[in-house]
Motif scaffolding. Structure first.
Motif, PDB file in Angstrom:
ATOM      1  N   THR A  75      35.200   1.335  28.559  1.00  8.33           N
ATOM      2  CA  THR A  75      36.588   1.245  28.120  1.00  8.33           C
ATOM      3  C   THR A  75      36.669   0.830  28.667  1.00  8.33           C
ATOM      4  OG1 THR A  75      36.443   3.905  28.411  1.00  8.33           O
ATOM      5  CG2 THR A  75      38.494   3.029  28.558  1.00  8.33           C
ATOM      6  N   PRO A 126      37.038   8.475  29.181  1.00 11.27           N
ATOM      7  CA  PRO A 126      37.335   9.100  30.395  1.00 11.27           C
ATOM      8  C   PRO A 126      38.412   8.866  31.174  1.00 11.27           C
ATOM      9  CG  PRO A 126      35.819   7.484  30.606  1.00 11.27           C
ATOM     10  CD  PRO A 126      36.050   6.723  28.819  1.00 11.27           C
ATOM     11  N   THR A 158      37.452   5.579  40.745  1.00  9.06           N
ATOM     12  CA  THR A 158      36.883   6.496  40.095  1.00  9.06           C
ATOM     13  C   THR A 158      35.577   6.945  40.495  1.00  9.06           C
ATOM     14  OG1 THR A 158      38.404   7.211  38.653  1.00  9.06           O
ATOM     15  CG2 THR A 158      36.275   7.736  37.346  1.00  9.06           C
ATOM     16  N   TYR A 197      30.118  -3.751  34.206  1.00  7.77           N
ATOM     17  CA  TYR A 197      31.402  -3.937  33.835  1.00  7.77           C
ATOM     18  C   TYR A 197      31.952  -5.591  33.963  1.00  7.77           C
ATOM     19  CZ  TYR A 197      36.578  -4.099  34.079  1.00  7.77           C
ATOM     20  OH  TYR A 197      38.207  -5.359  33.982  1.00  7.77           O
ATOM     21  N   ILE A 254      32.518   4.931  30.932  1.00  9.57           N
ATOM     22  CA  ILE A 254      33.860   4.403  31.905  1.00  9.57           C
ATOM     23  C   ILE A 254      34.038   2.823  31.728  1.00  9.57           C
ATOM     24  CG2 ILE A 254      32.904   4.565  34.202  1.00  9.57           C
ATOM     25  CD1 ILE A 254      35.918   5.044  35.356  1.00  9.57           C
ATOM     26  N   VAL A 302      33.599  11.097  37.065  1.00  6.58           N
ATOM     27  CA  VAL A 302      33.121  10.313  35.597  1.00  6.58           C
ATOM     28  C   VAL A 302      31.121  10.826  35.541  1.00  6.58           C
ATOM     29  CG1 VAL A 302      33.317   8.321  33.737  1.00  6.58           C
ATOM     30  CG2 VAL A 302      35.045   9.201  35.001  1.00  6.58           C
ATOM     31  N   GLY A 313      39.617   9.286  34.289  1.00 11.64           N
ATOM     32  CA  GLY A 313      39.906   8.139  35.532  1.00 11.64           C
ATOM     33  C   GLY A 313      40.388   9.171  36.975  1.00 11.64           C
ATOM     34  N   TYR A 347      41.571   2.033  37.883  1.00 10.15           N
ATOM     35  CA  TYR A 347      40.568   3.147  36.851  1.00 10.15           C
ATOM     36  C   TYR A 347      39.266   3.128  37.028  1.00 10.15           C
ATOM     37  CZ  TYR A 347      38.624   4.875  32.611  1.00 10.15           C
ATOM     38  OH  TYR A 347      38.495   5.536  31.489  1.00 10.15           O
ATOM     39  N   LEU A 348      38.497   2.123  37.607  1.00  9.61           N
ATOM     40  CA  LEU A 348      36.786   2.021  37.839  1.00  9.61           C
ATOM     41  C   LEU A 348      36.425   2.828  39.382  1.00  9.61           C
ATOM     42  CD1 LEU A 348      36.015  -0.713  36.260  1.00  9.61           C
ATOM     43  CD2 LEU A 348      35.823   0.818  34.886  1.00  9.61           C
ATOM     44  N   GLN A 369      27.049   5.167  34.099  1.00 13.00           N
ATOM     45  CA  GLN A 369      28.773   5.948  34.498  1.00 13.00           C
ATOM     46  C   GLN A 369      29.049   4.167  33.368  1.00 13.00           C
ATOM     47  OE1 GLN A 369      30.445   7.559  35.825  1.00 13.00           O
ATOM     48  NE2 GLN A 369      29.117   7.087  36.952  1.00 13.00           N
TER      49      GLN A 369
END
Length: 385
Positions: free
Chosen positions: A196, A374, A308, A321, A193, A385, A376, A304-305, A190
């Motif tokens: 990002t 990505p 997704t 992240y 993402i 993703v 999302g 978003y994270l 991943q």
């Protein structure tokens, strides 16, 4: 519990003036204390992510409550600035452990409305940030000592932890993350993402950390009296309460990347305007706008994270992240404190930060237009993703 762990990170901002007077130091020199809390929140995130591949999420949440209880008790007895920084680090550590375990758990409890659920959870967290200055003023007025604030946190954390333990034993909790057993593998799978999210939250969070920790001091530089300046921080945080709820719901309905870019653009614009705002009521209005804008970032990026990422990677990828983006955030308060000690004005500093975020925003927009980010979540649908 989310109220308490976030209070542990933000309570130092309204206490800096009291602590500086007690220890006979300058407010700028206490930037290390504010940074310690956020560094403590950053460092345990990878170990916690690894722990979550072996232990249930709710068990880790209860453990975070135990750490917070002990850390707040130790902080209350700190005899000097280094000891206070150590206590701040441990209180931040409890928050880092909590958020890594609790955010994926919340998204799994409410898979059909991730943004809404995270928004409500964030709203409870933000209530602590909004109430921190008022809580500090009330406790100091009642007990005449800034240390009492941490003793109150310790007592309430102990009671809350006991309740969570009992509820967790009886509740039927989801097992969506049962296949999430490879932290490094999830991070590699991943990576786009994750990067990002790190670029957005790491850069904006660094500036935000350096802003809110010194917001009361900055307001005093704009000729507000100390108590009003402290309450202005409460205005800033209070504006974030509806932002979590409303932006969380919005993130379930609109494409997430344009939403993130719009929030970054709004925060950057606020930074450019801030040095030029003066007077009590203009500063109140501006603080509301600034507070709403910056706090919209957090439910947007979490949706978003977490909305997704697939079940098999959610907690581990979110850990990668979260641990990475927290590191630059942790140093925001310390950097601002050092710069002010060296004679740099708040106006010059925040304008420079705004210019830096403009570069980041331009890079993100270019990547998005080139199809390199990505996508999302898109509205009510979910993309892989």
């Amino acid at each position: 519990m989310v109220f308490l762990v976030n209070l542990a990170r933000v309570v130092f901002a309204p206490l800096l003036e009291y602590i500086a007077a007690d220890f006979g130091v300058t407010v700028g020199s206490l930037g290390v204390v504010a940074s310690a809390a956020w560094l403590g929140s950053a460092l345990p995130r990878v170990p916690t992510g690894w722990l979550l591949t072996r232990i249930d999420r709710h068990t880790v949440v209860v453990g975070a409550g135990g750490v917070l209880t002990a850390a707040a008790t130790l902080t209350a007895s700190a005899p000097n600035v280094p000891a206070l920084a150590a206590g701040a680090f441990l209180m931040g550590l409890a928050s880092g452990v909590y958020f890594i375990a609790a955010n994926p758990l919340v998204s799994e409890l409410f898979p059909e409305g991730v943004g809404r659920a995270l928004g409500i959870h964030g709203m409870a967290s933000q209530t602590a940030a909004a109430g921190a200055p008022v809580i500090v003023i009330a406790v100091v007025a009642a007990f005449g000592d800034w240390r009492s604030t941490f003793l109150v946190v310790a007592v309430v954390a102990a009671l809350t932890t006991a309740v969570l333990y009992l509820v967790g034993r009886r509740a039927d909790l989801p097992d969506a993350g049962s296949d999430d057993r490879d932290l490094l593998g999830a991070a590699r799978a991943q990576l786009p993402i994750i990067l990002t999210g790190v670029l957005v939250t790491g850069s904006v969070g660094f500036v935000w950390n350096g802003l809110f920790n010194y917001y009361p001091t900055y307001m005093q530089a704009k000729d507000l009296d100390p108590q009003t300046a402290s309450l202005m921080l409460s205005v800033l945080f209070t504006a974030g309460i509806p932002a979590f709820f409303l932006t969380g719901r919005l993130a379930d309905r609109v494409p997430n990347v344009p939403l993130l870019l719009a929030v970054v653009a709004g925060f950057t614009a606020c930074l450019f305007v801030l040095p030029h705002v003066t007077g009590l009521w203009p500063l109140v209005v501006f603080s509301v706008v600034l507070g709403y804008t910056i706090h919209s970032l957090f439910p947007a990026v979490d949706t978003y994270l977490l909305g997704t990422l697939p079940d098999r990677h959610r907690a581990s990828a979110y850990t990668a992240y979260s641990a990475t983006m927290m590191l630059p955030q942790a140093f925001g308060g310390g950097v601002v404190g050092s710069l002010t000690e060296s004679g740099v004005t708040f106006d010059a500093m925040y304008t420079a930060f705004a210019a830096g975020l403009t570069v980041v925003l331009a890079a993100l927009v270019a990547l998005y237009l080139a199809g390199r980010l990505p996508v999302g979540r898109v509205g009510e649908s979910q993309t892989g993703v």
